[in-house]
Design a protein around this motif. Sequence first.
Motif, PDB file in Angstrom:
ATOM      1  N   ILE A  11       0.875  -1.167   0.000  1.00 40.02           N
ATOM      2  CA  ILE A  11       0.000   0.000   0.000  1.00 40.02           C
ATOM      3  C   ILE A  11       0.914   1.219   0.000  1.00 40.02           C
ATOM      4  O   ILE A  11       1.875   1.280   0.774  1.00 40.02           O
ATOM      5  N   LEU A  12       0.632   2.159  -0.866  1.00 42.23           N
ATOM      6  CA  LEU A  12       1.359   3.421  -0.887  1.00 42.23           C
ATOM      7  C   LEU A  12       0.395   4.503  -0.426  1.00 42.23           C
ATOM      8  O   LEU A  12      -0.707   4.623  -0.966  1.00 42.23           O
ATOM      9  N   ARG A  13       0.815   5.246   0.575  1.00 40.81           N
ATOM     10  CA  ARG A  13      -0.033   6.295   1.135  1.00 40.81           C
ATOM     11  C   ARG A  13       0.816   7.521   1.418  1.00 40.81           C
ATOM     12  O   ARG A  13       2.042   7.450   1.429  1.00 40.81           O
ATOM     13  N   GLU A  14       0.148   8.636   1.636  1.00 45.74           N
ATOM     14  CA  GLU A  14       0.873   9.861   1.948  1.00 45.74           C
ATOM     15  C   GLU A  14       1.668   9.683   3.235  1.00 45.74           C
ATOM     16  O   GLU A  14       1.207   9.034   4.179  1.00 45.74           O
ATOM     17  N   LEU A  15       2.849  10.261   3.251  1.00 42.18           N
ATOM     18  CA  LEU A  15       3.656  10.307   4.470  1.00 42.18           C
ATOM     19  C   LEU A  15       2.984  11.253   5.462  1.00 42.18           C
ATOM     20  O   LEU A  15       2.313  12.206   5.055  1.00 42.18           O
ATOM     21  N   ASN A  16       3.167  10.983   6.740  1.00 43.63           N
ATOM     22  CA  ASN A  16       2.636  11.884   7.756  1.00 43.63           C
ATOM     23  C   ASN A  16       3.560  11.894   8.964  1.00 43.63           C
ATOM     24  O   ASN A  16       4.514  11.112   9.046  1.00 43.63           O
ATOM     25  N   ILE A  17       3.276  12.753   9.893  1.00 44.41           N
ATOM     26  CA  ILE A  17       4.139  12.960  11.062  1.00 44.41           C
ATOM     27  C   ILE A  17       4.327  11.681  11.888  1.00 44.41           C
ATOM     28  O   ILE A  17       5.349  11.501  12.540  1.00 44.41           O
ATOM     29  N   ASN A  18       3.355  10.771  11.828  1.00 44.01           N
ATOM     30  CA  ASN A  18       3.466   9.503  12.564  1.00 44.01           C
ATOM     31  C   ASN A  18       4.524   8.574  11.977  1.00 44.01           C
ATOM     32  O   ASN A  18       4.873   7.568  12.584  1.00 44.01           O
ATOM     33  N   ASP A  19       5.029   8.910  10.795  1.00 45.87           N
ATOM     34  CA  ASP A  19       6.084   8.118  10.163  1.00 45.87           C
ATOM     35  C   ASP A  19       7.476   8.550  10.614  1.00 45.87           C
ATOM     36  O   ASP A  19       8.474   8.000  10.146  1.00 45.87           O
ATOM     37  N   ALA A  20       7.570   9.524  11.504  1.00 43.70           N
ATOM     38  CA  ALA A  20       8.861  10.122  11.869  1.00 43.70           C
ATOM     39  C   ALA A  20       9.879   9.086  12.352  1.00 43.70           C
ATOM     40  O   ALA A  20      11.036   9.104  11.922  1.00 43.70           O
ATOM     41  N   LYS A  21       9.482   8.177  13.221  1.00 43.22           N
ATOM     42  CA  LYS A  21      10.450   7.194  13.740  1.00 43.22           C
ATOM     43  C   LYS A  21      10.958   6.297  12.610  1.00 43.22           C
ATOM     44  O   LYS A  21      12.162   6.059  12.495  1.00 43.22           O
ATOM     45  N   ASP A  22      10.049   5.797  11.786  1.00 41.69           N
ATOM     46  CA  ASP A  22      10.457   4.951  10.661  1.00 41.69           C
ATOM     47  C   ASP A  22      11.336   5.729   9.676  1.00 41.69           C
ATOM     48  O   ASP A  22      12.331   5.205   9.180  1.00 41.69           O
ATOM     49  N   PHE A  23      10.955   6.963   9.411  1.00 41.25           N
ATOM     50  CA  PHE A  23      11.707   7.823   8.500  1.00 41.25           C
ATOM     51  C   PHE A  23      13.114   8.063   9.041  1.00 41.25           C
ATOM     52  O   PHE A  23      14.097   7.993   8.314  1.00 41.25           O
ATOM     53  N   PHE A  24      13.194   8.324  10.332  1.00 42.99           N
ATOM     54  CA  PHE A  24      14.471   8.520  11.022  1.00 42.99           C
ATOM     55  C   PHE A  24      15.319   7.251  10.919  1.00 42.99           C
ATOM     56  O   PHE A  24      16.485   7.291  10.527  1.00 42.99           O
ATOM     57  N   ASP A  25      14.722   6.110  11.271  1.00 41.94           N
ATOM     58  CA  ASP A  25      15.438   4.830  11.248  1.00 41.94           C
ATOM     59  C   ASP A  25      15.918   4.464   9.842  1.00 41.94           C
ATOM     60  O   ASP A  25      17.024   3.945   9.673  1.00 41.94           O
ATOM     61  N   LEU A  26      15.113   4.761   8.832  1.00 42.05           N
ATOM     62  CA  LEU A  26      15.472   4.450   7.451  1.00 42.05           C
ATOM     63  C   LEU A  26      16.769   5.150   7.059  1.00 42.05           C
ATOM     64  O   LEU A  26      17.668   4.538   6.485  1.00 42.05           O
ATOM     65  N   ASN A  27      16.891   6.422   7.394  1.00 43.71           N
ATOM     66  CA  ASN A  27      18.071   7.197   7.005  1.00 43.71           C
ATOM     67  C   ASN A  27      19.274   6.969   7.911  1.00 43.71           C
ATOM     68  O   ASN A  27      20.358   7.449   7.604  1.00 43.71           O
ATOM     69  N   LEU A  28      19.082   6.253   9.007  1.00 41.90           N
ATOM     70  CA  LEU A  28      20.203   5.964   9.915  1.00 41.90           C
ATOM     71  C   LEU A  28      21.221   5.006   9.305  1.00 41.90           C
ATOM     72  O   LEU A  28      22.399   5.068   9.614  1.00 41.90           O
ATOM     73  N   ASN A  29      20.754   4.118   8.454  1.00 45.23           N
ATOM     74  CA  ASN A  29      21.615   3.100   7.866  1.00 45.23           C
ATOM     75  C   ASN A  29      22.467   3.725   6.757  1.00 45.23           C
ATOM     76  O   ASN A  29      21.937   4.169   5.741  1.00 45.23           O
ATOM     77  N   PRO A  30      23.798   3.744   6.919  1.00 44.94           N
ATOM     78  CA  PRO A  30      24.664   4.342   5.894  1.00 44.94           C
ATOM     79  C   PRO A  30      24.552   3.643   4.538  1.00 44.94           C
ATOM     80  O   PRO A  30      24.746   4.283   3.503  1.00 44.94           O
ATOM     81  N   ASN A  31      24.207   2.362   4.513  1.00 47.92           N
ATOM     82  CA  ASN A  31      24.032   1.656   3.240  1.00 47.92           C
ATOM     83  C   ASN A  31      22.809   2.169   2.487  1.00 47.92           C
ATOM     84  O   ASN A  31      22.792   2.206   1.258  1.00 47.92           O
ATOM     85  N   VAL A  32      21.787   2.559   3.230  1.00 49.32           N
ATOM     86  CA  VAL A  32      20.550   3.044   2.618  1.00 49.32           C
ATOM     87  C   VAL A  32      20.761   4.418   1.978  1.00 49.32           C
ATOM     88  O   VAL A  32      20.249   4.696   0.900  1.00 49.32           O
ATOM     89  N   VAL A  33      21.516   5.275   2.629  1.00 52.64           N
ATOM     90  CA  VAL A  33      21.707   6.645   2.114  1.00 52.64           C
ATOM     91  C   VAL A  33      23.000   6.818   1.314  1.00 52.64           C
ATOM     92  O   VAL A  33      23.299   7.908   0.836  1.00 52.64           O
ATOM     93  N   LYS A  34      23.727   5.727   1.136  1.00 54.64           N
ATOM     94  CA  LYS A  34      25.046   5.771   0.476  1.00 54.64           C
ATOM     95  C   LYS A  34      25.042   6.511  -0.862  1.00 54.64           C
ATOM     96  O   LYS A  34      25.937   7.290  -1.151  1.00 54.64           O
ATOM     97  N   TYR A  35      24.029   6.270  -1.694  1.00 57.89           N
ATOM     98  CA  TYR A  35      23.992   6.852  -3.031  1.00 57.89           C
ATOM     99  C   TYR A  35      22.956   7.967  -3.170  1.00 57.89           C
ATOM    100  O   TYR A  35      22.561   8.307  -4.277  1.00 57.89           O
TER     101      TYR A  35
END
Length: 166
Positions: A11-35
């Motif tokens: 399911i694809l839905r609009e991002l919202n403020i409740n996604d902050a922890k997941d959004f934060f965790d996603l960008n924490l991984n250097p492999n994820v943001v490498k490129y």
Amino acid sequence: MKKILETNRLILRELNINDAKDFFDLNLNPNVVKYTGNSAFENIEEAKEFLKNYQDYTLNGYGRWAVINKETKQFIGWCGLKYDALEKETDIGFRFFEEEWNKGYATESAKACIDYGFKVLNLKRIIGRAMKENLASIKVLEKIGLAFEKDGLLDEKQAVIYKIEK
């Protein structure tokens, strides 16, 4: 939370403020943001501020969307279209937690976004940008029907630009 798209598994839905922890965790991984040219958020509060101030839906009628696994109901990443006012182009982008890589989620969600862009938003052209070393993302762009257009720069690094036209 406005649902935008649904695929077999996602399911694809609009991002919202409740996604902050997941959004934060996603960008924490250097492999994820490498490129990506992005860095990690300093804290969850910074991710919350980013989401609170995210204006793409209001300004353009579309943007990056949260990708939710239908089976687990978990946020597994984001995918979507983004209008670049400077270039006057819409691009497809995606980012997933590393443990979700190689499961076809990027391809599945990006293909749905491309279809949405052409059929619902009536876009005529969508591009995809990737750093040259990011072979996995380039492979996804090719799988969803984009073709190499030219070399370019992305955050001052060697990149490729792919395109698909209606």
